[in-house]
Enzyme design. Sequence first.
Site, short mmCIF file in Angstrom:
data_model
loop_
_atom_site.label_atom_id
_atom_site.label_comp_id
_atom_site.label_asym_id
_atom_site.label_seq_id
_atom_site.Cartn_x
_atom_site.Cartn_y
_atom_site.Cartn_z
N THR A 33 0.85 -1.20 0.00
CA THR A 33 0.00 0.00 0.00
C THR A 33 0.88 1.25 0.00
OG1 THR A 33 -1.44 -1.33 1.44
CG2 THR A 33 -2.11 0.95 1.03
N ASP A 84 1.92 5.46 5.90
CA ASP A 84 2.36 4.06 5.95
C ASP A 84 1.16 3.12 5.98
OD1 ASP A 84 4.00 1.85 6.13
OD2 ASP A 84 5.07 2.50 7.93
N ASP A 87 -0.84 -3.84 9.06
CA ASP A 87 -1.36 -5.20 8.92
C ASP A 87 -2.72 -5.33 9.58
OD1 ASP A 87 0.92 -6.46 7.57
OD2 ASP A 87 1.97 -5.79 9.36
N GLY A 99 4.49 -6.82 9.00
CA GLY A 99 4.30 -7.93 8.07
C GLY A 99 5.38 -7.97 7.00
N GLY A 100 5.89 -6.80 6.67
CA GLY A 100 6.98 -6.74 5.68
C GLY A 100 8.35 -6.72 6.34
N GLU A 106 10.02 1.76 10.59
CA GLU A 106 8.70 2.38 10.47
C GLU A 106 8.35 3.12 11.76
OE1 GLU A 106 6.58 -0.71 7.32
OE2 GLU A 106 6.45 -1.13 9.44
N LYS A 124 -8.18 -4.83 6.78
CA LYS A 124 -7.21 -4.64 7.86
C LYS A 124 -7.86 -4.13 9.15
CE LYS A 124 -3.66 -5.44 5.09
NZ LYS A 124 -2.80 -4.40 4.60
C1 5RP Z 1 5.70 -3.56 6.71
C2 5RP Z 1 4.37 -3.13 7.21
C3 5RP Z 1 3.30 -2.90 6.19
O1 5RP Z 1 2.78 -1.62 6.38
C4 5RP Z 1 2.21 -3.91 6.38
O2 5RP Z 1 2.79 -5.19 6.28
C5 5RP Z 1 1.10 -3.74 5.34
O3 5RP Z 1 1.55 -4.19 4.10
P1 5RP Z 1 0.65 -4.16 2.80
O4 5RP Z 1 0.39 -2.71 2.51
O5 5RP Z 1 1.49 -4.84 1.76
O6 5RP Z 1 -0.63 -4.92 3.09
O7 5RP Z 1 4.14 -2.98 8.37
O8 5RP Z 1 6.58 -3.82 7.76
#
Ligand code: 5RP
Length: 235
Positions: A33, A84, A87, A99-100, A106, A124
């Site tokens: 995102t 930002d 999850d 999650g990433g 962050e 989410k």
């Molecule tokens: C990475 C994060 C992301 O913001 C979270 O995983 C959301 O990812 P996506 O936008 O791909 O659903 O915290 O560390």
Amino acid sequence: MKGTQNMAKQAAAHAALGYISPGMKLGLGSGSTAEFFVQALAAKGKEMDIRASATSARTEMLAQSLGIALFPLAELAPLDLTIDGADELDANLTLIKGGGGALLREKIVATASRRMIVIADEQKVVPQLGRFPLPIEVVPFAWQITMLHIDERARRVGCAGAIARREKNDEPFITDNGNFILDCAFGKIPNTEVLAAVLGTIPGIVEHGLFLDLADTALIGGPEGVRVMKSPRRK
Ligand code: 5RP
């Protein structure tokens, strides 16, 4: 499903452009995102004289390739705004992130910003956090002991569940900071403040993915368009 979810993410990311004004210093988040947002920003970044700091090596590479003016956070802080993903988020705009695997940077970037806006798709948003396993960044040294301590102490505050070191291609996943991530499938977290306080006492933990009182607004993409959520704690 994936296509619809991506459209919702994209819609939320585009809505975030409405919060950008000329000359702003921005924090750029990580994840799909946030990447949609970076792509949307690139078209506007130059004409608006935007300067930015990234929350991960991956976002940094993307922003650089798109010609966004990047600076080390220490040079640019305090930032005006960080955009930002998340999850999971609840009605208080308490977040689960990581999650990433970028949760540490962050959180540092969000904390160095006057404001944080979350962009996410409707899936989410949850009534109670914990469906998504909580990511915790730990130093590799004796990580098994750190994991035991997390398990023991989290149980005492009602958070019991499998904890696993994150793997990628059968190897431990390594964060941009050279650490491991432990994914903690606690299920519903009864009290996020209490859990965060407990995790804050465990040596070996570098940072956890609970973001408390950092975001004031969330832009949530769904089939009906984008809705705005405001934190009742930070107006
Ligand atoms: C990475 C994060 C992301 O913001 C979270 O995983 C959301 O990812 P996506 O936008 O791909 O659903 O915290 O560390």
